[in-house]
Design a protein around this motif. Sequence first.
Motif, PDB file in Angstrom:
ATOM      1  N   UNK A 162       0.838  -1.204   0.000  1.00 18.74           N
ATOM      2  CA  UNK A 162       0.000   0.000   0.000  1.00 18.74           C
ATOM      3  C   UNK A 162       0.871   1.252   0.000  1.00 18.74           C
ATOM      4  N   UNK A 163       1.942   1.207   0.758  1.00 20.83           N
ATOM      5  CA  UNK A 163       2.881   2.337   0.764  1.00 20.83           C
ATOM      6  C   UNK A 163       3.527   2.495  -0.617  1.00 20.83           C
ATOM      7  N   UNK A 164       3.835   1.377  -1.257  1.00 22.00           N
ATOM      8  CA  UNK A 164       4.402   1.416  -2.607  1.00 22.00           C
ATOM      9  C   UNK A 164       3.433   2.073  -3.586  1.00 22.00           C
ATOM     10  N   UNK A 165       2.133   1.845  -3.403  1.00 25.94           N
ATOM     11  CA  UNK A 165       1.127   2.507  -4.244  1.00 25.94           C
ATOM     12  C   UNK A 165       1.288   4.023  -4.160  1.00 25.94           C
ATOM     13  N   UNK A 166       1.432   4.529  -2.941  1.00 23.60           N
ATOM     14  CA  UNK A 166       1.592   5.968  -2.759  1.00 23.60           C
ATOM     15  C   UNK A 166       2.872   6.500  -3.374  1.00 23.60           C
ATOM     16  N   UNK A 167       3.975   5.761  -3.230  1.00 22.64           N
ATOM     17  CA  UNK A 167       5.251   6.199  -3.801  1.00 22.64           C
ATOM     18  C   UNK A 167       5.174   6.236  -5.321  1.00 22.64           C
ATOM     19  N   UNK A 168       4.596   5.186  -5.917  1.00 24.21           N
ATOM     20  CA  UNK A 168       4.457   5.148  -7.372  1.00 24.21           C
ATOM     21  C   UNK A 168       3.639   6.349  -7.856  1.00 24.21           C
ATOM     22  N   UNK A 169       2.545   6.641  -7.155  1.00 26.97           N
ATOM     23  CA  UNK A 169       1.721   7.780  -7.542  1.00 26.97           C
ATOM     24  C   UNK A 169       2.478   9.090  -7.447  1.00 26.97           C
ATOM     25  N   UNK A 170       3.228   9.280  -6.363  1.00 19.76           N
ATOM     26  CA  UNK A 170       3.964  10.532  -6.171  1.00 19.76           C
ATOM     27  C   UNK A 170       5.044  10.716  -7.230  1.00 19.76           C
ATOM     28  N   UNK A 171       5.805   9.661  -7.493  1.00 19.44           N
ATOM     29  CA  UNK A 171       6.863   9.757  -8.511  1.00 19.44           C
ATOM     30  C   UNK A 171       6.256  10.005  -9.889  1.00 19.44           C
ATOM     31  N   UNK A 172       5.177   9.300 -10.208  1.00 17.16           N
ATOM     32  CA  UNK A 172       4.550   9.468 -11.519  1.00 17.16           C
ATOM     33  C   UNK A 172       4.026  10.875 -11.710  1.00 17.16           C
TER      34      UNK A 172
END
Length: 617
Positions: A282-292
């Motif tokens: 779930x944390x990875x979801x947030x990181x992917x969204x922020x970087x994208x």
Amino acid sequence: MNLLFLTFVFPLIGFLLLSFSRGRWSENTAAAIGVGALGLSAIVAAYVIWQFNVAPPAGGAFTQHLWTWIDVDGFTPTFTLYLDGLAVTMLGVVVGVGFLIHLFASWYMRGDPGYSRFFSYTNLFIASMLFLVLGDDLLFLYLGWEGVGLCSYLLIGFYYSERKNGNAALKAFIVTRIGDVFMAIGLFILFYQLGTLNIQALLARAPGHFQVNDFWIVLATLMLLGGAGGKSAQLPLQTWLADAMAGPTPVSALIHAATMVTAGVYLIARTHGLFELAPGILHLVGIIGAVTLVLAGFAALVQTDIKRILAYSTMSQIGYMFMALGVGAWSGAIFHLMTHAFFKALLFLASGAVIIACHHEQNIFKMGGLWKKLPLAYASFIVGGAALSALPIITAGFYSKDEILWEAFASGHTYLLYAGLLGAFMTSIYTFRLIFIAFHGEAKTEAHAGHGIAHWLPLGTLIVLSTFIGAWIHPPLAGVLPESVGHAGGGAQHSLEIASGAIALAGILLAALLFLGRRSVATAMANSGPGRLLSRWWFAAWGFDWLYDKLFVKPYLLISHLLRKDPVDKTISLIPAMAKGGNAALSRSETGQLRWYAASIAFGAVLVIGAVVAAAV
């Protein structure tokens, strides 16, 4: 609510009628069927949503069983529709915004030789998306998931006579298929572990079956994230979305606003209970969204094609939704999904009006001075651009985006907050860069405003929905998704709202300084050494296509070249070749001469005797 099934039956009927017409019907007839099917679906959807609100079903959800799809050894996926607050929200977005896009397309596509074919594809697109959002079973959802992938391929490559359009469609199909394979693996894992693919049963069984961070739930959610990232064009499967602009502009509006890219956000929100058991994913979801969202924002800063700018803005806004999901702001993600559908549909349809008015020109630097000639398109870009930039108080985007930023702060993920604020700043710059260059300054082309109800009604409706009025339509998600952590923000939340609003306004001001008037500062920056380097890098979207070409495409082509003559097949072919060779050699011994046969018998006898003697010794 028993009429729920008609929401996708009408588009399916429209698809079948238009498909079998083989283009023989007039444009008026094709438009009546294509738009009418969505209109009937929208009426049914409005009635169902009204019933859901005035007389909520027991337990907050309505289930409509249509038929059992498969029944094999306890595996019984069904065609069952499931309507709760989340599905109601998605139903309204898909059918409501989809209808407005269809209505606009009936004007935009006039004179196109594939007029009825276009509406057959878009009707199937909407039906597939409804399968996805209403399905009670992950296998049923996956059917709609693959359906929207197929329709995106057909619509992106709609003008298939040009090779580049076919390549763009193929790219979208292949990249999203990678994500779909990941998702399928996730479904296999979930069924193997939990014995069902029914979504509500999965959410009920998972907490009792898995420990937090159990290997199998981590792997399953990672695979689901791969599928969601592919459909929603998030890192590292984001490269297809900008090239998808090869399709007609209403297709871009469908993909970016009502269907397709929102599917990944919906999937994660719908299976939130599984992701909560894998907090690392779930944390990875947030990181992917922020970087994208940050990478897409930089890429949008230097694009020259009006549609590609909007495409990268979609990638960025979906990044905000992923970031919200990653910090547990489930309601905020869906709220932003809804408001984004309003203003992004508005911007794409308005860009279509500009493209038609400018004789299919899409380069913003070849436009200019359009605000007087295209007042409705200009108003659409001002309102839609303001909502995209989240201007305070007056726009729908402000309320949904600031909810995400506050949840990122309240959950303790301050670095995600900073990424969101940086993305907001860049959004204001590239959005108003587009507006100032295309609509202000010296006119570089003749433009003719569009007319007719199919042109102005969708734009006018979406203008209203993109203001604070659209934010009044708050998704009915209470009891469907978990409560977020940061509801009672008080002064801290207001301070963050003021800061984000100031950042948005600062971005607009900077865009005005750089791109209004003679643009000498912007030109000098672009022509400098670092400016040229960064422009080329960002224009190529950080070089992901180049990287993937080197890592995947070139090696694949090399292997294909090496295997062009199929060495495995040739090795296996040695066996029949040896048999044929032996047969040919023995056939030559059949001469018909008595002396040859007698000599052969004698020679054979000598060999046999020699072999026996050798064995005896």
